[in-house]
Design an enzyme around this catalytic site. Structure first.
Site, mmCIF file in Angstrom:
data_model
loop_
_atom_site.group_PDB
_atom_site.id
_atom_site.type_symbol
_atom_site.label_atom_id
_atom_site.label_comp_id
_atom_site.label_asym_id
_atom_site.label_seq_id
_atom_site.Cartn_x
_atom_site.Cartn_y
_atom_site.Cartn_z
ATOM 1 N N CYS A 1 -3.176 7.345 4.318
ATOM 2 C CA CYS A 1 -3.241 7.235 2.968
ATOM 3 C C CYS A 1 -4.512 7.141 2.178
ATOM 4 C CB CYS A 1 -3.035 5.815 3.012
ATOM 5 S SG CYS A 1 -4.033 5.237 3.947
ATOM 6 N N GLU B 1 0.818 -1.239 0.325
ATOM 7 C CA GLU B 1 -0.121 -0.056 0.010
ATOM 8 C C GLU B 1 1.137 1.401 -0.162
ATOM 9 O OE1 GLU B 1 -2.749 3.222 2.995
ATOM 10 O OE2 GLU B 1 -3.060 0.727 2.954
#
Length: 562
Positions: A332, A293
């Site tokens: 994020c 990620e």
């Protein structure tokens, strides 16, 4: 195996996990309310707490700049720790059924709920978190663990998953094939980011432990205190078998040099570091499964029907303000680009700016403060550097003052004023689509038609999430299909949904988290789908009697889609 393995006496457990530098006079619980800092964050491997050797890395309070703790993994035998996790922890976990492992997760969640206030205190001190920020991280972790605990119970006493129907391989049923998903016998190695020390650990650890894989975590050092404390509490409570949970505080050092073919590596962080993880020669040589990620320039899109003062217009304004301010934009999944019809771009900018003006920035200990600092002065410097590049092709609509005064935080340099930018260059812009400023910064980008909106979103080269605010189902459908292959999640909000949605930036444990391209190409969570990363699919070809015997100890993998 007897359930007593769950509560094995941890004879090697050392009670003074968090050590005071000069002496070990006070109990750990008292440390939260004293000035006896810095602590020494020990590493937990091979069922023993071990201190790394000098030099140590300092963990600081971003408001006061006080050193809270130090951490070091120097001198720690990581190879032995990984081997212990595989052979001792993994073996013990896999003697248990899915339901028994789910029970362990439930006990962890209950433990964390009793210590919630202490975790909030650590989050405030080490991450500069407001009450809401701490809840987002800590309560998010607890909720995720509970979700997997409940889901795991549905898998019952099985020890592996049956994937699909039996396949006839002969003219009679004497010889058949059956696909299975079996837990991997290695270790689940997590290299985590600094922004979610609690949730970032447990959103990975919950499905790994449920699958039967031991967890070996390396949290980001600047905020490692909370992750280390949660691991320490689980160890002290004796919930998991020895070797099922390990933590390294400090540098990751040579962890990737020791990965093996049945290990998995899950990395959250920058795309640059992610590339090194993927390209590590041992990872490549052993075909180690890797989940990434990474960077994500997430988008929010207002449909052409979203004129000023319509419900979707106001809902988008509210969501942008929330995403820019919660966790000080250090998520994020935060909104980085806001696509809006050109005719109402100015009005939208004014509305968002007005909303941001109500948010006081400063010391999270002050009850009037709604936005805290970034986690460190280093992180603030990085954010300012990125912001400077964005300003080269944008106009500032709100904030952006590097010398603004924060509340009740004299002398601190970790604060960044929420900043709203405007870029009218569309696809011709460069930095807006390429740079993720990891802080409270977002940019409005106007579009002229649906095709251009899709093109601008895709210019981000892959993101974790995009959200569409519109009552126009044709627009919503066209945009969704136009960007779906580059996004792991698309949130659609119309007038009927209103404020009942889960949020652009909220990662729901029953839904997938991940994204294509620049975002890393990985997948996490998704309910029981999250177990797939920790299993190997294989097909057994053999006599019907053997296939039937194997089925007796498995459970239908269709439950992964429940």
């Amino acid at each position: 195996m007897q359930k007593s393995i769950i509560v094995l006496d941890m004879v090697n457990y050392i009670s003074n996990i968090l050590l005071i530098r000069a002496c070990n006079m006070y109990k750990r619980a008292a440390l939260l309310n004293t000035k006896e800092f810095p602590l020494k964050l020990a590493n937990y491997i091979c069922s023993r707490w071990q201190n790394g050797s000098a030099p140590d890395i300092a963990l600081t309070d971003p408001v006061t700049n006080e050193i809270l703790a130090t951490a070091s993994s120097n001198g720690i035998d990581i190879a032995s720790g990984l081997n212990y996790a595989r052979t001792v922890g993994g073996t013990a976990l896999r003697t248990l059924s899915y339901a028994e492992r789910a029970e362990l997760l439930g006990r962890i969640a209950e433990l964390f709920a009793t210590k919630r206030g202490e975790y909030f205190d650590i989050s405030q001190k080490n991450s500069g978190a407001t009450e809401g920020d701490a809840s987002f991280d800590v309560d998010g972790a607890i909720y995720t663990i509970k979700t997997f605990a409940r889901a795991g119970k549905t898998l019952g006493n099985a020890r592996y998953l049956i994937d699909g129907a039996t396949i006839p391989l002969a003219k009679t049923d004497v010889f058949q094939g059956q696909h299975y998903m079996v837990p991997l016998s290695g270790a689940a190695i997590f290299i985590n980011a600094f922004n979610f020390p609690a949730w970032g650990l447990w959103e990975k650890a919950a499905p790994a432990l449920l699958a039967g894989m031991p967890v070996f975590v390396k949290p980001a050092t600047p905020t490692a205190w909370l992750a280390q404390r949660m691991v320490a509490d689980v160890v002290e409570a004796g919930i998991l078998p020895p070797g099922a949970l390990s933590i390294i505080c400090g540098s990751a050092r040579d962890v990737l040099d020791h990965v093996q073919e049945c290990d998995v590596v899950s990395f959250t962080g920058s795309a640059g570091v992610a590339a090194h993880v993927r390209a590590h020669p041992v990872v490549i040589a052993n075909s180690v499964r890797v989940n990434i990620e990474a960077d994500s320039v997430n988008s929010a899109i207002l449909g052409p029907d979203g004129t000023q003062d319509t419900p979707v217009f106001n809902l988008l304004v509210k969501e942008v303000v929330r995403e820019m301010t919660i966790k000080t934009g250090q998520k994020c999944t935060a909104i980085r680009r806001i696509m809006v019809p050109k005719a109402i771009a100015t009005r939208l900018g004014e509305a968002i700016a007005a909303g941001l003006a109500d948010y006081t920035v400063g010391n999270p200990r002050n009850p009037a403060v709604r936005v805290g600092p970034l986690v460190s002065t280093t992180q603030r410097d990085d954010a300012l550097a990125g912001l400077a590049r964005l300003k080269s092709e944008c106009t500032v609509l709100f904030g952006g003052d590097s010398n603004f005064m924060s509340v009740d935080a004299e002398g601190s340099t970790a604060f960044l004023q929420p900043t709203l930018l405007y870029c009218d260059r569309g696809l011709a812009a460069e930095h807006v689509h390429d740079i993720e400023v990891f802080g409270p910064v977002a940019t409005i980008v106007p579009y002229t038609d649906t095709a251009e909106a899709i093109a601008i979103i895709r210019r981000g080269k892959g993101s974790l999430v995009a959200s569409v605010f519109s009552d126009d189902i044709d627009f919503t459908g066209t945009v969704t299909l136009g960007i779906a292959d580059l996004h792991g999640r698309i949130l659609v909000v119309d007038n009927a949904v209103g404020s009942g949605h889960t949020g652009h930036g909220n990662v729901v444990p029953t839904c997938l988290h991940g994204g294509g391209g620049r975002a890393g190409g990985g997948e996490e969570l998704g309910g029981l789908r999250g177990l797939a990363f920790y299993h190997r699919r294989m097909v057994l070809q053999g006599p019907k009697t053997l296939i039937d015997a194997f089925k007796a100890n498995g459970v239908d993998a269709v439950l992964l889609n429940a």
